[in-house]
Every structure is written in structure tokens, then in C-alpha cells.
Write an enzyme that holds these catalytic residues in place. Sequence first.
Site, mmCIF file in Angstrom:
data_model
loop_
_atom_site.group_PDB
_atom_site.id
_atom_site.type_symbol
_atom_site.label_atom_id
_atom_site.label_comp_id
_atom_site.label_asym_id
_atom_site.label_seq_id
_atom_site.Cartn_x
_atom_site.Cartn_y
_atom_site.Cartn_z
ATOM 1 C CG PHE A 139 55.425 48.579 -23.920
ATOM 2 C CD1 PHE A 139 54.383 49.406 -23.529
ATOM 3 C CD2 PHE A 139 55.193 47.653 -24.930
ATOM 4 C CE1 PHE A 139 53.129 49.315 -24.146
ATOM 5 C CE2 PHE A 139 53.948 47.558 -25.549
ATOM 6 C CZ PHE A 139 52.926 48.398 -25.152
ATOM 7 C CG ASP A 224 58.613 41.499 -23.278
ATOM 8 O OD1 ASP A 224 58.727 41.061 -24.442
ATOM 9 O OD2 ASP A 224 57.729 42.307 -22.933
ATOM 10 C CE LYS A 253 56.082 44.980 -31.233
ATOM 11 N NZ LYS A 253 56.293 45.175 -29.788
HETATM 12 C C1 LIG Z 1 55.253 45.222 -28.660
HETATM 13 C C2 LIG Z 1 55.670 44.690 -27.354
HETATM 14 C C3 LIG Z 1 54.774 44.037 -26.501
HETATM 15 C C4 LIG Z 1 53.303 43.949 -26.801
HETATM 16 O O1 LIG Z 1 53.028 43.195 -27.948
HETATM 17 P P1 LIG Z 1 51.546 43.216 -28.559
HETATM 18 O O2 LIG Z 1 51.642 42.227 -29.687
HETATM 19 O O3 LIG Z 1 51.287 44.613 -29.018
HETATM 20 O O4 LIG Z 1 50.628 42.791 -27.500
HETATM 21 C C5 LIG Z 1 55.256 43.512 -25.329
HETATM 22 N N1 LIG Z 1 56.547 43.598 -25.003
HETATM 23 C C6 LIG Z 1 57.450 44.218 -25.791
HETATM 24 C C7 LIG Z 1 58.887 44.274 -25.376
HETATM 25 C C8 LIG Z 1 57.043 44.797 -26.992
HETATM 26 O O5 LIG Z 1 57.923 45.428 -27.764
#
Ligand SMILES: *Cc1c(COP(=O)(O)O)cnc(C)c1O
Length: 405
Positions: A139, A224, A253
Site C-alpha cells: 500500500f 516506504d 503519518k
Molecule cells: C498510510 C500510508 C500511505 C498513504 O499515506 P496518505 O497520507 O494516506 O497519503 C502510504 N504508504 C504507507 C505504507 C502507508 O501506511
Amino acid sequence: MEGATGTIAKTQKYIMNTYARLPIAIARGSGVYVWDEEGKRYLDFVSGIAVNALGHCHPAVVEAITRQANQLMHTSNLYYTGPQARVAELLIEGSPFDRVFFCNSGAEANEAAIKLARKYGKEVLGPGHYEIITAWNSFHGRTLAAITATGQPKYQKGFEPLPAGFKYVPLNDVEALRSSVNDSTCALMFEPIQGESGVKPMTGEFLKEARRICDETGALLILDEVQTGLGRTGKMFAFQHYGVEPDIISLAKALGGGLPMGAMLAKEHVASHFEPGSHASTFGGNPVAAAAACAVIKTIVDDGLIDNARDVGGYFMSGLSRLGDKYATITEVRGMGLMVGLGLSWGAKEIAGKCLELGLLVNPIGDTTIRFLPPLIVTRREVDEALAILDKAMDSCGMAAKGCA
Ligand SMILES: *Cc1c(COP(=O)(O)O)cnc(C)c1O
């Protein structure tokens, strides 16, 4: 004052229907607790999806935001601003990276990483190097490029045509990773622990192989760390558990302490391929968000919250394993630090619903995982409280005790 019905009814009437929300309206928070508009208290083991790492309304963040809001809220990136420079220094001096780009979310941080990797690929490896390899069930966010990087067709369906240049391998399948790399690869991009799809850690073998492939081919390793970064897993960055350094990471986050903030960090030889005009964000590194981020990073370091995540996270996971001795429904406890997944044979939604009733927020993923992301300030006593509620919830969901199934 309006009651919860007011908030819920208005939301359902006026806001686009993109979220399956739980039927509570949260009015305030303090530490590890939130209160709904009816005054009911909940122990928060979701933390706004790993955002409220310092808990709710931490005084250091409230003070930083208040002070900065009284001084300067926004100017754009046409000028220099102090808080942005200060948070950049904190991030870079506390990491193996050399430069940062600021934006406002995780998706944007990944979008920036994808753009930088493509530009680097073309300029360093050759014009045909634009492809990025990611993992199935990953994700990476909801922009068009980010949903394409995300290896889950359910998030892509209906939004075609998707941007070209992405392909997927099964997480932790070293062979598949090796054979997916070719003359068009410019980067490999992974979450150290897949968060949104159910807390699935990457193996050291897979990450080491990814690094080796990148060293051999010149492709970039992007991690990420939007969810795993900033102490969540018991290290400042999750890659530090593996002894492998990526070329680029994305953060968001927890970074802004509850304000929207994202960041993409890179080594100098990569970062130097961004120049004036390459990329931009009007709000990126906004003074108030940046002041909040300074307070977040300082507090995480000064208050020993990374050690706390490791210690209390371990304590929580052993408590969950003990519940596993009691309930046959529990199949697995996985995760690192305070990023924890409880594997179940069924009933994640039922348990989460019961927990909500009993005053505990947890995050069900599908039918077979409950994800826990408590704030990094959580104590063993609060973990005990959560475990007691979870026990009660599983019991009242009629889950078979082991031996009596
Ligand atoms: C939450 C998340 C995203 C997306 O972040 P947003 O602030 O909602 O755009 C991308 N990568 C990971 C691993 C996430 O947990």
C-alpha cells in the site's frame, strides 16, 4: 453543542461517501484516550492510523503549533522559513540521508519518490529505465501513481488507464524479485512491514537481495516508511532492523504530530537529480506543520519513545500470545515494536466491534487480522487494560477456548 447524530447525519449527507466509518464521532483526545461526542471514553490502539505517535494533544506539539500559529502560518516555498530548515536538519542529522523534500501526505511522499527515481533512472541508467518493481498487497497511497505502485487491484479498478511502468512481485519471494529486474528497471519500492494489508514483515533475506540487485544494476532502493518510520517499530526507521540502507525513504503519518506532513529523504547522489522546477508543493514544509514535526522528533528522541516502543511492544505481543493459548481463533501474532497484527481464523470485525462497545479502538483488516498501532507513549498498564478488553471481547464473541472447541 450538537450530539453525535448531528455530526454523523451531516457527514453522511454532505461528504463524499468514500469511507466506511464506525458509528462514533470523536470529540477530543488526551494521551492514549479519546472521547466521543456523548462523552464515552476509548483507549486508542489505532492512533489515527499511526499518526498520533505521541498520543493525543501532546503538550510539546500543542505548544509548538500554538507558538508558530501566532508567528507565521504560511508563506509558500518562494521564501525560506525557519521551522522547515530546523525539521530538515533534525531528519537528516538523525538518518543516513542527505536531503529532504517536504509535502503533505504519504501518497505525495511516494509520488515524489517515484518522480525522483524516474528522473534518476533516465539521467543515470539510460532513457529506457523507468520501471518500478513493488510488492503484491503493498500500500503506497491513493494518487494515480501511488495506487499503481500499490499491488492491490481493488484500489486500481475503475481508475484505468493507470500510469505505465509498475510491476509486482510476491513479498519475500527472492526468486521472483531476481527475475523481475530487467533493462527498464529504475527502482524497487517496498514497505519494510506491509501495514494496510495486515502487518506483514519483509524478511531480511528479501531486503538484502533487493539491496544487492540495486547495487548490481544501479537501480534505486526505495522504502516506504510512511507507517513504519519515526520509532513505530522500535528503531527510528524500520530498515535499521535489517542492516540495509535504502537510497530513498518516504515518511508521513507520525511526522506532523497530527498535522498533514510528508517527507521524502534521499542520498545526495540521488537527490541532486531534483533541481528548481523538478517538483514542488505549495504547502510542503508549511511552518506550522514543520514546527509540529520538530516537536514530534525531539520528543520521540528525548523521551526515549523508541525504546518504549520496543519494550512495551514486546510486552504487548507476549500478552497477545498468551491470549493465543486461550483462544483457538488466534493463529498468529506478528509485527515489530508497536506495529502489531493479530492473525485470526475468523471474526476480526466482530471482535473490533465488541472492543468499540467496551471502549477500545482497534483496526480490523479483512476477516482475519486485527491491527494495533498504539501511541508510542503507551505504558504496560494501558496494554494490560487493552488485553483485558480484548479477552472480554473474544469471550463474548463466543470464540472457542482451547481444549473446549
Ligand atoms: C498510510 C500510508 C500511505 C498513504 O499515506 P496518505 O497520507 O494516506 O497519503 C502510504 N504508504 C504507507 C505504507 C502507508 O501506511
